[in-house]
Design a protein around this motif. Structure first.
Motif, PDB file in Angstrom:
ATOM      1  N   CYS A  96      28.210  20.673  -9.703  1.00  0.00           N
ATOM      2  CA  CYS A  96      27.904  19.986  -8.463  1.00  0.00           C
ATOM      3  C   CYS A  96      26.523  19.354  -8.547  1.00  0.00           C
ATOM      4  O   CYS A  96      25.562  20.006  -8.950  1.00  0.00           O
ATOM      5  N   ASN A 114      24.630  18.577  -6.248  1.00  0.00           N
ATOM      6  CA  ASN A 114      23.753  19.115  -5.222  1.00  0.00           C
ATOM      7  C   ASN A 114      23.310  20.556  -5.497  1.00  0.00           C
ATOM      8  O   ASN A 114      22.121  20.860  -5.515  1.00  0.00           O
ATOM      9  N   CYS A 115      24.261  21.457  -5.738  1.00  0.00           N
ATOM     10  CA  CYS A 115      23.916  22.871  -5.845  1.00  0.00           C
ATOM     11  C   CYS A 115      24.138  23.448  -7.238  1.00  0.00           C
ATOM     12  O   CYS A 115      23.922  24.641  -7.455  1.00  0.00           O
ATOM     13  N   CYS A 141      30.810  20.086  -5.074  1.00  0.00           N
ATOM     14  CA  CYS A 141      31.718  21.189  -4.784  1.00  0.00           C
ATOM     15  C   CYS A 141      32.204  21.066  -3.342  1.00  0.00           C
ATOM     16  O   CYS A 141      31.698  20.262  -2.566  1.00  0.00           O
ATOM     17  N   CYS A 147      29.501  21.400  -0.570  1.00  0.00           N
ATOM     18  CA  CYS A 147      28.633  20.242  -0.415  1.00  0.00           C
ATOM     19  C   CYS A 147      29.411  19.044   0.141  1.00  0.00           C
ATOM     20  O   CYS A 147      28.880  18.287   0.951  1.00  0.00           O
TER      21      CYS A 147
END
Ligand SMILES: [Zn+2]
Length: 63
Positions: free
Chosen positions: A4, A6-7, A32, A35
């Motif tokens: 992901c 983002n995370c 994911c 997100c």
């Protein structure tokens, strides 16, 4: 293995497929479910439903 953007969580093929469907077919950055839910301001069950829907349509992006 994709993660992901983002995370940094490791992604499932379905999450990658969903990113492509929701954001951009040619996207090389994926998110994911958590997100994606955040980005689209919706909840995870809705995204899971969408995956089910796309899969029923015979979309090859989903397993
Ligand atoms: Zn994430």
């Amino acid at each position: 293995m994709s993660e992901c953007k983002n995370c940094k969580k490791t992604l499932t093929p379905n999450e990658i497929g969903l990113t492509k469907k929701l954001i951009n077919r040619g996207s090389t950055e994926f998110y994911c479910m958590d997100c994606l839910a955040d980005i689209f301001k919706c909840d995870k069950p809705l995204l899971e439903k969408k995956i089910e829907q796309f899969r029923k349509q015979g979309c090859v992006l989903f397993v």
